[in-house]
Design a protein around this motif. Structure first.
Motif, short mmCIF file in Angstrom:
data_model
loop_
_atom_site.label_atom_id
_atom_site.label_comp_id
_atom_site.label_asym_id
_atom_site.label_seq_id
_atom_site.Cartn_x
_atom_site.Cartn_y
_atom_site.Cartn_z
N ASP A 422 8.17 -5.39 -5.07
CA ASP A 422 8.78 -4.90 -3.82
C ASP A 422 8.34 -3.33 -3.61
O ASP A 422 8.23 -3.12 -2.43
CB ASP A 422 10.42 -4.91 -3.96
N SER A 423 7.80 -2.47 -4.76
CA SER A 423 7.38 -1.34 -4.34
C SER A 423 6.00 -1.22 -4.09
O SER A 423 5.51 -0.20 -3.65
CB SER A 423 7.73 -0.62 -5.84
N LEU A 424 5.26 -2.22 -4.24
CA LEU A 424 3.72 -2.23 -3.85
C LEU A 424 3.62 -2.12 -2.68
O LEU A 424 4.07 -2.62 -1.79
CB LEU A 424 2.92 -3.36 -4.69
N THR A 425 2.60 -1.27 -2.30
CA THR A 425 1.92 -0.77 -1.00
C THR A 425 0.52 -1.37 -0.79
O THR A 425 -0.29 -1.80 -1.98
CB THR A 425 1.73 0.59 -0.96
N PRO A 426 0.02 -1.41 0.57
CA PRO A 426 -1.23 -2.13 0.57
C PRO A 426 -2.44 -0.96 -0.09
O PRO A 426 -3.37 -1.47 -0.73
CB PRO A 426 -1.64 -1.83 2.10
N GLU A 427 -2.10 0.25 -0.29
CA GLU A 427 -3.04 1.29 -1.24
C GLU A 427 -3.04 0.94 -2.77
O GLU A 427 -3.85 0.78 -3.40
CB GLU A 427 -2.58 2.83 -0.76
N ASP A 428 -1.81 0.51 -3.18
CA ASP A 428 -1.78 -0.14 -4.46
C ASP A 428 -2.52 -1.19 -4.72
O ASP A 428 -3.17 -1.49 -5.92
CB ASP A 428 -0.39 -0.32 -5.01
N ILE A 429 -2.67 -2.11 -3.97
CA ILE A 429 -3.51 -3.38 -3.81
C ILE A 429 -4.76 -2.92 -3.86
O ILE A 429 -5.80 -3.36 -4.74
CB ILE A 429 -3.17 -4.41 -2.95
#
Length: 459
Positions: A422-429
């Motif tokens: 849930d915490s993941l952002t597009p930038e993390d991907i």
């Protein structure tokens, strides 16, 4: 029984989730995806006991999870021993010989089996809950008192060789073996769970080593007892203490060799003697499973975004241009760093480079451009509901929990993992794609029919 890379990947990718189920929040709310009560105790000998009452009137699932798989086979010449030992565990004890053990299971009407993978060996029984005391009696007996002679050992070794020959009549098994052998230099993930053929052929000569393997690993501190179903936790803990309490703790601690970073691309070509379509496989070194660190959960989301049936790449290669008849990509959960594997079965050998270029273009896009926020949100919902839809029987709940228990030992880690999703952002991907999908970090395996052999048709 062995659990290998390709069947798991295909099952994970090809099982769809009904879209209608994505319309409302998950039961329990928020990121807490596993909301059944979990009761845990650890016996003085180190055996962790996990009990999950589950509404399954009259049924109970009893699992013994040995956190030992082919990862633990550290000595050269002994690959495949964890799986081999799974076979030996059905050879009986002085108190309950093998024939009597099987008769007891039949009298119970029980469903029983076992499997081995890279990081675990699991023994499971599904039966009536009133049979739980008897199940604990016969299971604890074989874990503490297994007995077998050299003749029985050698007979089972030949059965394992037959299993190897059967499995390796399929291209997928050979691809997996060659991919991991090439990608890893020092870590024991270099060999697959069934082991190298040369080691399996030598198994009949390794009776003494088998006794050492049993003495090292079939100890309470390496195991977790999991009971799910129509049970009372306190009564179950008392039964566990009665039957598994006398099991003596060991002292062996394994040291798994670390894998150094890969610094250049590796390539392997396999000439298949029988007719087949070409298989293109790319393996990128990936991180160990962690429910808290972002990289592995980010790669899980990349699996869905880039390689599922709803991905642009699948639409292009499978549906629109029909260059491949199978496409998949994922990183399976492991205790140590493993591989993110992408595979495609190509319909025309002349199109292999075109297919690889399309896969690489997808990975480059992930590195350069953030994933669409709406698509990322929908993917997270998909993962939650796919997970919760599996929790519909006592045995499926036990199998799901066994997976996280063999990885971390903590059944609450599913809730931690989904909170991380849930915490993941597009930038993390994007960061994860940049970190792992580089040419120097990959091994490419191409399997194709030998020149002059006819191509497979009709698939």
């Amino acid at each position: 029984m062995i659990r290998t890379l390709y069947p798991a990947l295909l099952a994970a990718i090809l099982v769809p989730v009904p879209l209608a189920l994505l319309a409302s929040p998950p039961a329990g709310g928020g990121s807490r995806v596993f909301d059944y009560p979990i009761h845990q105790q650890t016996l003085p000998n180190g055996l962790k006991v996990v009990v999950v009452p589950f509404e399954s009137p009259g049924l109970v699932a009893h699992w013994v999870i040995v956190r030992v798989g082919s990862r633990n086979e550290i000595e050269p010449g002994h690959s495949g021993f964890a799986h081999f030992f799974e076979h030996m565990m059905f050879r009986g004890t002085e108190k309950i010989p093998a024939d009597r053990y099987n008769s007891i299971l039949k009298e119970m009407g029980a469903d029983s089996n076992a499997f081995t993978s890279d990081d675990l060996t699991a023994y499971h029984i599904l039966a009536g809950s009133d049979a739980l005391p008897r199940i604990m009696e016969i299971e604890s007996d074989r874990f503490m008192n297994l007995r077998y002679g050299k003749e029985a050992f050698q007979k089972e070794a030949r059965a394992v060789l037959g299993e190897y020959n059967k499995n390796f009549s399929f291209p997928e098994s050979t691809i997996e073996e060659k991919l991991y052998d090439a990608a890893f230099r020092t870590h024991t993930y270099k060999h697959t769970t069934i082991g190298f053929l040369r080691d399996i052929e030598d198994m009949p000569n390794q009776y003494d080593y088998s006794l050492t393997f049993y003495d090292r690993y079939y100890r309470p501190e390496h195991c977790i007892l999991l009971v799910v179903g129509d049970v009372d936790p306190e009564k179950t803990f008392a039964l566990a203490a009665q039957h598994y309490g006398p099991w003596k703790r060991g002292s062996y601690e394994v040291k798994i060799p670390a894998e150094p970073p890969q610094t250049a691309e590796k390539k392997v070509s396999i000439a298949w003697k029988n007719p087949t379509l070409p298989y293109l496989t790319l393996g990128y070194h990936s991180p160990a499973f962690s429910p808290r660190d972002k990289d592995m959960p980010a790669l899980d989301l990349i699996t869905q975004v880039a390689f599922s049936e709803t991905s642009p790449l699948y639409k292009k290669l499978v549906i629109d241009e029909q260059l491949v008849d199978a496409l998949y990509g994922s990183a399976s959960d492991h205790r140590d760093p493993n591989l993110f594997v992408i595979g495609a079965r190509v319909k025309d050998e002349a199109k292999i480079k075109e297919v690889q270029a399309a896969i690489e273009a997808t990975l480059e896009d992930l590195k350069k451009n953030p994933v669409d926020a709406r698509r990322l949100s929908d993917t997270k919902s998909h993962l939650k509901y796919a997970f919760q839809m599996r929790l519909n029987t006592a045995d499926s709940v036990a199998e799901t929990l066994a997976h996280i228990l063999q990885l971390t030992g903590d059944p609450e880690d599913y809730n931690t993992l989904y909170a991380t999703y849930d915490s993941l952002t597009p930038e993390d991907i994007q960061k994860a794609a940049v970190r792992y999908f580089s040419p120097e970090n990959r091994t490419v395996v191409l399997l194709a029919a030998e020149k002059g052999k006819p191509k497979e048709v009709g698939r």
